[in-house]
Design a protein around this motif. Structure first.
Motif, PDB file in Angstrom:
ATOM      1  N   THR A 153       1.056  -1.133  -0.095  1.00  0.00           N
ATOM      2  CA  THR A 153       0.069  -0.003   0.154  1.00  0.00           C
ATOM      3  C   THR A 153       0.854   1.063  -0.187  1.00  0.00           C
ATOM      4  OG1 THR A 153      -0.135  -0.166   2.408  1.00  0.00           O
ATOM      5  CG2 THR A 153      -1.943  -1.302   1.284  1.00  0.00           C
ATOM      6  N   LEU A 154       2.002   1.186   0.869  1.00  0.00           N
ATOM      7  CA  LEU A 154       2.717   2.447   0.850  1.00  0.00           C
ATOM      8  C   LEU A 154       3.500   2.590  -0.511  1.00  0.00           C
ATOM      9  CD1 LEU A 154       4.292   2.183   4.370  1.00  0.00           C
ATOM     10  CD2 LEU A 154       2.412   3.581   3.428  1.00  0.00           C
ATOM     11  N   LEU A 155       4.021   1.567  -1.169  1.00  0.00           N
ATOM     12  CA  LEU A 155       4.431   1.396  -2.501  1.00  0.00           C
ATOM     13  C   LEU A 155       3.382   2.339  -3.519  1.00  0.00           C
ATOM     14  CD1 LEU A 155       6.434  -1.719  -3.057  1.00  0.00           C
ATOM     15  CD2 LEU A 155       7.486   0.712  -2.524  1.00  0.00           C
ATOM     16  N   LEU A 156       2.284   2.003  -3.318  1.00  0.00           N
ATOM     17  CA  LEU A 156       1.279   2.679  -4.188  1.00  0.00           C
ATOM     18  C   LEU A 156       1.004   4.261  -3.850  1.00  0.00           C
ATOM     19  CD1 LEU A 156      -1.508   0.058  -4.592  1.00  0.00           C
ATOM     20  CD2 LEU A 156      -0.204   1.130  -6.391  1.00  0.00           C
ATOM     21  N   VAL A 157       1.243   4.388  -2.409  1.00  0.00           N
ATOM     22  CA  VAL A 157       1.131   5.603  -2.188  1.00  0.00           C
ATOM     23  C   VAL A 157       2.407   6.504  -2.752  1.00  0.00           C
ATOM     24  CG1 VAL A 157       1.522   7.452  -0.298  1.00  0.00           C
ATOM     25  CG2 VAL A 157      -0.169   5.552  -0.113  1.00  0.00           C
ATOM     26  N   VAL A 158       3.338   6.043  -2.941  1.00  0.00           N
ATOM     27  CA  VAL A 158       4.753   6.568  -3.599  1.00  0.00           C
ATOM     28  C   VAL A 158       4.503   6.631  -4.931  1.00  0.00           C
ATOM     29  CG1 VAL A 158       7.147   6.491  -3.847  1.00  0.00           C
ATOM     30  CG2 VAL A 158       6.193   5.768  -1.642  1.00  0.00           C
ATOM     31  N   ALA A 159       3.977   5.741  -5.498  1.00  0.00           N
ATOM     32  CA  ALA A 159       3.694   5.927  -6.991  1.00  0.00           C
ATOM     33  C   ALA A 159       3.089   6.947  -7.338  1.00  0.00           C
ATOM     34  CB  ALA A 159       3.338   4.345  -7.415  1.00  0.00           C
ATOM     35  N   GLY A 160       1.771   6.888  -6.865  1.00  0.00           N
ATOM     36  CA  GLY A 160       0.779   8.093  -6.821  1.00  0.00           C
ATOM     37  C   GLY A 160       1.266   9.417  -6.601  1.00  0.00           C
ATOM     38  N   ALA A 161       2.135   9.481  -5.446  1.00  0.00           N
ATOM     39  CA  ALA A 161       2.807  10.789  -5.540  1.00  0.00           C
ATOM     40  C   ALA A 161       3.608  11.310  -6.483  1.00  0.00           C
ATOM     41  CB  ALA A 161       3.500  10.601  -3.897  1.00  0.00           C
ATOM     42  N   ALA A 162       4.410  10.193  -6.904  1.00  0.00           N
ATOM     43  CA  ALA A 162       5.088  10.638  -8.147  1.00  0.00           C
ATOM     44  C   ALA A 162       4.516  11.366  -9.266  1.00  0.00           C
ATOM     45  CB  ALA A 162       5.930   9.350  -8.506  1.00  0.00           C
ATOM     46  N   VAL A 163       3.239  10.585  -9.560  1.00  0.00           N
ATOM     47  CA  VAL A 163       2.352  11.207 -10.566  1.00  0.00           C
ATOM     48  C   VAL A 163       1.758  12.611 -10.172  1.00  0.00           C
ATOM     49  CG1 VAL A 163       0.455  10.662 -11.690  1.00  0.00           C
ATOM     50  CG2 VAL A 163       2.060   8.855 -11.382  1.00  0.00           C
ATOM     51  N   GLY A 164       1.295  12.655  -8.958  1.00  0.00           N
ATOM     52  CA  GLY A 164       0.742  14.064  -8.444  1.00  0.00           C
ATOM     53  C   GLY A 164       2.048  14.928  -8.699  1.00  0.00           C
ATOM     54  N   TRP A 165       3.144  14.750  -8.086  1.00  0.00           N
ATOM     55  CA  TRP A 165       4.127  15.772  -8.045  1.00  0.00           C
ATOM     56  C   TRP A 165       4.061  16.488  -9.172  1.00  0.00           C
ATOM     57  CZ3 TRP A 165       7.844  16.967  -3.937  1.00  0.00           C
ATOM     58  CH2 TRP A 165       8.699  17.808  -4.294  1.00  0.00           C
ATOM     59  N   ASN A 166       4.354  15.737 -10.503  1.00  0.00           N
ATOM     60  CA  ASN A 166       4.202  16.057 -11.733  1.00  0.00           C
ATOM     61  C   ASN A 166       3.021  16.583 -12.443  1.00  0.00           C
ATOM     62  OD1 ASN A 166       7.252  15.599 -12.292  1.00  0.00           O
ATOM     63  ND2 ASN A 166       6.638  13.463 -11.980  1.00  0.00           N
ATOM     64  N   MET A 167       2.075  16.117 -11.817  1.00  0.00           N
ATOM     65  CA  MET A 167       0.712  16.673 -12.262  1.00  0.00           C
ATOM     66  C   MET A 167      -0.174  17.080 -11.041  1.00  0.00           C
ATOM     67  SD  MET A 167       0.192  13.545 -15.152  1.00  0.00           S
ATOM     68  CE  MET A 167      -1.619  14.301 -15.734  1.00  0.00           C
ATOM     69  N   PRO A 168       0.132  18.413 -10.543  1.00  0.00           N
ATOM     70  CA  PRO A 168      -0.497  18.817  -9.379  1.00  0.00           C
ATOM     71  C   PRO A 168      -2.156  19.000  -9.586  1.00  0.00           C
ATOM     72  CG  PRO A 168       1.220  20.356 -10.131  1.00  0.00           C
ATOM     73  CD  PRO A 168       1.062  19.166 -11.129  1.00  0.00           C
ATOM     74  N   ALA A 169      -2.491  19.208 -10.955  1.00  0.00           N
ATOM     75  CA  ALA A 169      -4.031  19.123 -11.115  1.00  0.00           C
ATOM     76  C   ALA A 169      -4.803  17.812 -10.589  1.00  0.00           C
ATOM     77  CB  ALA A 169      -4.361  19.473 -12.637  1.00  0.00           C
ATOM     78  N   LEU A 170      -4.166  17.037 -10.436  1.00  0.00           N
ATOM     79  CA  LEU A 170      -4.939  15.651  -9.808  1.00  0.00           C
ATOM     80  C   LEU A 170      -4.818  15.692  -8.438  1.00  0.00           C
ATOM     81  CD1 LEU A 170      -2.936  12.743 -12.171  1.00  0.00           C
ATOM     82  CD2 LEU A 170      -5.370  13.884 -12.653  1.00  0.00           C
ATOM     83  N   MET A 171      -4.385  16.644  -7.854  1.00  0.00           N
ATOM     84  CA  MET A 171      -4.249  16.725  -6.352  1.00  0.00           C
ATOM     85  C   MET A 171      -5.859  16.761  -5.866  1.00  0.00           C
ATOM     86  SD  MET A 171      -2.722  19.475  -3.684  1.00  0.00           S
ATOM     87  CE  MET A 171      -3.477  21.009  -4.565  1.00  0.00           C
ATOM     88  N   LEU A 172      -6.603  17.584  -6.085  1.00  0.00           N
ATOM     89  CA  LEU A 172      -7.931  17.667  -5.754  1.00  0.00           C
ATOM     90  C   LEU A 172      -8.634  16.455  -6.046  1.00  0.00           C
ATOM     91  CD1 LEU A 172      -9.980  19.261  -4.277  1.00  0.00           C
ATOM     92  CD2 LEU A 172     -10.565  20.413  -6.529  1.00  0.00           C
ATOM     93  N   PRO A 173      -8.885  15.848  -7.242  1.00  0.00           N
ATOM     94  CA  PRO A 173      -9.676  14.767  -7.447  1.00  0.00           C
ATOM     95  C   PRO A 173      -8.976  13.577  -6.567  1.00  0.00           C
ATOM     96  CG  PRO A 173      -8.914  15.590  -9.455  1.00  0.00           C
ATOM     97  CD  PRO A 173      -8.227  16.444  -8.564  1.00  0.00           C
ATOM     98  N   GLY A 174      -7.698  13.370  -6.408  1.00  0.00           N
ATOM     99  CA  GLY A 174      -7.162  12.542  -5.630  1.00  0.00           C
ATOM    100  C   GLY A 174      -7.545  12.648  -4.053  1.00  0.00           C
ATOM    101  N   ALA A 175      -7.699  13.905  -3.669  1.00  0.00           N
ATOM    102  CA  ALA A 175      -8.195  13.835  -2.027  1.00  0.00           C
ATOM    103  C   ALA A 175      -9.564  13.413  -2.067  1.00  0.00           C
ATOM    104  CB  ALA A 175      -7.910  15.691  -1.787  1.00  0.00           C
ATOM    105  N   ILE A 176     -10.396  13.782  -3.053  1.00  0.00           N
ATOM    106  CA  ILE A 176     -11.817  13.585  -2.918  1.00  0.00           C
ATOM    107  C   ILE A 176     -11.964  11.865  -2.930  1.00  0.00           C
ATOM    108  CG2 ILE A 176     -14.176  13.743  -4.104  1.00  0.00           C
ATOM    109  CD1 ILE A 176     -13.213  16.608  -4.906  1.00  0.00           C
ATOM    110  N   VAL A 177     -11.411  11.310  -3.979  1.00  0.00           N
ATOM    111  CA  VAL A 177     -11.525  10.041  -4.126  1.00  0.00           C
ATOM    112  C   VAL A 177     -10.722   9.355  -2.680  1.00  0.00           C
ATOM    113  CG1 VAL A 177     -10.744   7.782  -5.324  1.00  0.00           C
ATOM    114  CG2 VAL A 177     -11.110   9.976  -6.490  1.00  0.00           C
TER     115      VAL A 177
END
Length: 301
Positions: A98-122
């Motif tokens: 689960t933590l590896l998935l968090v890190v993988a998602g964070a790598a995507v969110g770092w480069n695509m900040p627009a996904l921050m709000l959808p990620g927070a809601i989901v």
């Protein structure tokens, strides 16, 4: 925060029903490991009578040769994984996933900040679903981890642009708090008691009420500070932040306690996912609080 799955009626019934320490606790729930010599003999074999039992008349007893007995005793004992029970290794493995998935998602969110709000809601929606779901769902837990990773990566990237190096500082501080908390629990110096749980619950209610009021003040423009009252009054913000870090650390202790009780009671293996979910939720909360404290401290940089 403290894992609601561990406090749910379903998990408590499953855990205590398999405790095997006498009374009603000896009635094991479906899916639990039915250990001991009272189980049914394999098909085609006659069950060996227990010590002190009389062999029913007309029923032949199964005889074993000394070589067969020696071979049976030489076999390794069945572990938790072989009997479908929860184990520490299984909890660790699923938490790492689960933590590896968090890190993988964070790598995507770092480069695509627009996904921050959808990620927070989901993440918020799935967090509530997983927390109050009767049975753990590995798929939903993994999706939650990836969504929260998008949120953490996005907010960390934004803060990094404002205060360079803050993300690494927050990660290191989170790991340090986790390591110290685990060491204190493993050494027996920090344990959960009924009194401490009551104090924790009162503090959590107060923290939640403050957070809701602070959010409404920000939404209605009463305060235009970045963190609401926390940013407008830095000392208040630091105090609330330190309280939140302590509450998150105590939540880790509660999670460790629930995991230990589950393993000792022989809880079903599926609850390893619940343990992984609870630890992931608490670590994410801890990271966000530390990140906010560092932002307040570096607000004038």
């Amino acid at each position: 925060m403290a894992n609601p799955v561990f406090n749910s009626k379903n998990f408590q019934e499953q855990m205590h029903s398999g405790d095997g320490r006498g009374g009603a606790a000896t009635q094991q729930a479906p899916g639990w490991y039915q250990g001991g010599s009272r189980g049914q003999a394999p098909q085609g074999q006659t069950q060996q009578p227990q010590f002190g039992q009389r062999v029913p008349q007309g029923q032949p007893s199964q005889q074993y040769t000394p070589e067969q007995l020696e071979q049976m005793y030489a076999q390794p004992a069945a572990g938790p994984a072989d009997t479908g029970r929860m184990s520490y290794n299984d909890v660790i493995a699923k938490t790492v996933i689960t933590l590896l998935l968090v890190v993988a998602g964070a790598a995507v969110g770092w480069n695509m900040p627009a996904l921050m709000l959808p990620g927070a809601i989901v993440g918020l929606v799935l967090g509530l679903v997983n927390a109050f779901k009767r049975e753990p769902s590995p798929v939903l837990i993994l999706i939650y981890a990836a969504a929260q990773g998008l949120f953490l990566g996005g907010i960390s990237g934004v803060f990094e642009q404002m205060w360079p190096g803050i993300a690494v500082q927050a990660v290191l501080a989170t790991l340090c708090v986790f390591a110290v908390t685990l060491a204190l629990f493993a050494s027996g110096k920090w344990r959960v008691s009924k009194k401490s749980v009551k104090i924790f619950m009162v503090a959590m209610i107060g923290y939640a009420l403050f957070s809701v009021v602070n959010l409404f003040l920000m939404l209605f423009g009463v305060t235009d500070a970045m963190f609401g009252l926390r940013g407008e009054f830095p000392l208040l913000g630091l105090g609330i932040g330190l309280l939140a870090v302590f509450l998150a650390a105590f939540s880790l202790i509660m999670d460790f306690t629930a995991i230990t009780q589950g393993v000792q009671a022989g809880a079903p293996q599926k609850y390893s996912w619940s343990a992984a979910f609870g630890l992931t939720v608490t670590l994410i909360w801890l990271y966000v609080e530390i990140l906010r404290i560092l932002a307040i401290l570096r607000g004038n940089d």
